[in-house]
Scaffold this active site. Structure first.
Site, PDB file in Angstrom:
ATOM      1  N   ASP A  48       0.851  -1.185   0.000  1.00  0.00           N
ATOM      2  CA  ASP A  48       0.000   0.000   0.000  1.00  0.00           C
ATOM      3  C   ASP A  48       0.890   1.240   0.000  1.00  0.00           C
ATOM      4  O   ASP A  48       1.896   1.305   0.706  1.00  0.00           O
ATOM      5  CB  ASP A  48      -0.918   0.000   1.240  1.00  0.00           C
ATOM      6  N   ILE A  49       0.487   2.242  -0.777  1.00  0.00           N
ATOM      7  CA  ILE A  49       1.284   3.462  -0.918  1.00  0.00           C
ATOM      8  C   ILE A  49       1.255   4.304   0.363  1.00  0.00           C
ATOM      9  O   ILE A  49       2.141   5.145   0.579  1.00  0.00           O
ATOM     10  CB  ILE A  49       0.783   4.281  -2.148  1.00  0.00           C
TER      11      ILE A  49
ATOM     12  N   ASN B  91     -12.767  -3.219   2.419  1.00  0.00           N
ATOM     13  CA  ASN B  91     -13.717  -2.107   2.478  1.00  0.00           C
ATOM     14  C   ASN B  91     -14.641  -2.165   1.270  1.00  0.00           C
ATOM     15  O   ASN B  91     -14.188  -2.455   0.153  1.00  0.00           O
ATOM     16  CB  ASN B  91     -12.961  -0.777   2.501  1.00  0.00           C
TER      17      ASN B  91
ATOM     18  N   GLU C  80     -12.191   3.303  -1.360  1.00  0.00           N
ATOM     19  CA  GLU C  80     -11.725   4.402  -2.209  1.00  0.00           C
ATOM     20  C   GLU C  80     -11.472   3.953  -3.640  1.00  0.00           C
ATOM     21  O   GLU C  80     -11.667   4.733  -4.569  1.00  0.00           O
ATOM     22  CB  GLU C  80     -10.424   4.989  -1.638  1.00  0.00           C
ATOM     23  N   VAL C  81     -10.988   2.732  -3.797  1.00  0.00           N
ATOM     24  CA  VAL C  81     -10.633   2.251  -5.138  1.00  0.00           C
ATOM     25  C   VAL C  81     -11.622   1.153  -5.540  1.00  0.00           C
ATOM     26  O   VAL C  81     -11.729   0.130  -4.854  1.00  0.00           O
ATOM     27  CB  VAL C  81      -9.189   1.711  -5.166  1.00  0.00           C
TER      28      VAL C  81
ATOM     29  N   HIS D 157     -10.213  -5.445  -3.382  1.00  0.00           N
ATOM     30  CA  HIS D 157      -8.882  -5.668  -2.822  1.00  0.00           C
ATOM     31  C   HIS D 157      -9.009  -6.042  -1.362  1.00  0.00           C
ATOM     32  O   HIS D 157      -9.915  -5.601  -0.668  1.00  0.00           O
ATOM     33  CB  HIS D 157      -7.979  -4.442  -2.971  1.00  0.00           C
TER      34      HIS D 157
ATOM     35  N   HIS E 149      -6.882  -5.812   2.131  1.00  0.00           N
ATOM     36  CA  HIS E 149      -5.731  -5.266   2.849  1.00  0.00           C
ATOM     37  C   HIS E 149      -5.219  -6.344   3.804  1.00  0.00           C
ATOM     38  O   HIS E 149      -6.020  -6.946   4.542  1.00  0.00           O
ATOM     39  CB  HIS E 149      -6.150  -4.067   3.716  1.00  0.00           C
TER      40      HIS E 149
HETATM   41  P1  AMP Z   1      -9.770   1.319   0.149  1.00  0.00           P
HETATM   42  O1  AMP Z   1     -10.067   2.544   0.953  1.00  0.00           O
HETATM   43  O2  AMP Z   1     -10.069   0.050   0.858  1.00  0.00           O
HETATM   44  O3  AMP Z   1     -10.370   1.405  -1.239  1.00  0.00           O
HETATM   45  O4  AMP Z   1      -8.194   1.284  -0.002  1.00  0.00           O
HETATM   46  C1  AMP Z   1      -7.487   1.802  -1.091  1.00  0.00           C
HETATM   47  C2  AMP Z   1      -6.040   1.731  -0.713  1.00  0.00           C
HETATM   48  O5  AMP Z   1      -5.270   1.901  -1.883  1.00  0.00           O
HETATM   49  C3  AMP Z   1      -5.581   2.829   0.268  1.00  0.00           C
HETATM   50  O6  AMP Z   1      -5.064   2.219   1.443  1.00  0.00           O
HETATM   51  C4  AMP Z   1      -4.508   3.591  -0.514  1.00  0.00           C
HETATM   52  O7  AMP Z   1      -3.430   4.007   0.291  1.00  0.00           O
HETATM   53  C5  AMP Z   1      -4.085   2.573  -1.552  1.00  0.00           C
HETATM   54  N1  AMP Z   1      -3.545   3.108  -2.782  1.00  0.00           N
HETATM   55  C6  AMP Z   1      -4.058   4.092  -3.555  1.00  0.00           C
HETATM   56  N2  AMP Z   1      -3.288   4.285  -4.633  1.00  0.00           N
HETATM   57  C7  AMP Z   1      -2.277   3.393  -4.555  1.00  0.00           C
HETATM   58  C8  AMP Z   1      -1.152   3.088  -5.363  1.00  0.00           C
HETATM   59  N3  AMP Z   1      -0.908   3.752  -6.504  1.00  0.00           N
HETATM   60  N4  AMP Z   1      -0.302   2.111  -4.977  1.00  0.00           N
HETATM   61  C9  AMP Z   1      -0.535   1.443  -3.822  1.00  0.00           C
HETATM   62  N5  AMP Z   1      -1.584   1.668  -3.017  1.00  0.00           N
HETATM   63  C10 AMP Z   1      -2.430   2.640  -3.373  1.00  0.00           C
END
Ligand code: AMP
Length: 126
Positions: A37-38, A95, A103-104, A108, A110
């Site tokens: 994770d970034i 999530n 968010e994405v 996925h 974690h």
């Molecule tokens: P969620 O809130 O469960 O959708 O988590 C999305 C996760 O993606 C967050 O913890 C971000 O820090 C992570 N994230 C977003 N962009 C990137 C990226 N380019 N590389 C790695 N992790 C990312």
């Protein structure tokens, strides 16, 4: 009522899967890609994503093939072992949607570990 899922091909994990955006990869096979994770929330914070286009855990469970589901969760286990998370344990989080704080919009999981990760849910809503 069953949900309709629309996958956004422009989401950041789709771009990572295609190689358009770099990631710190730790594992890849036919079914899954795992990378750091970034913005890590624990000493070890890995994201495991399916290689197929699924918006969320419910989309994945409803619409992925049995082979994809098995392959993905086999990969989660391999990553947890490879990253040294089995001895002391870890937390896995998926999530989902607005209330889940997703968010994405590419499913996925974690994997958080390397130290105690604290209470399961924050007492304050975001
Ligand atoms: P969620 O809130 O469960 O959708 O988590 C999305 C996760 O993606 C967050 O913890 C971000 O820090 C992570 N994230 C977003 N962009 C990137 C990226 N380019 N590389 C790695 N992790 C990312």
């Amino acid at each position: 009522m069953s949900a309709a899922y629309t996958y956004d091909d422009e989401n950041i994990f789709a771009k990572i899967l295609q190689g358009d955006i770099p990631c710190k990869e730790v594992y890849r096979d036919e079914y899954a890609l795992a990378f750091h994770d970034i913005n890590p929330q624990a000493p070890t914070h890995i994201l495991v994503i399916p290689t197929g286009k699924y918006v969320s855990i419910d989309d994945f469970g409803a619409n992925a093939s049995a082979e994809e589901v098995a392959g993905f969760f086999k990969a989660v286990s391999k990553v947890a072992e490879q990253e040294g998370l089995l001895e002391n344990g870890f937390r896995s989080i998926a999530n989902t949607g607005d209330h889940g704080g997703q968010e994405v919009p590419h499913f996925h999981v974690h994997l958080l570990g390397g130290a105690k990760v604290g209470p399961m849910v924050s007492k304050k809503a975001a």
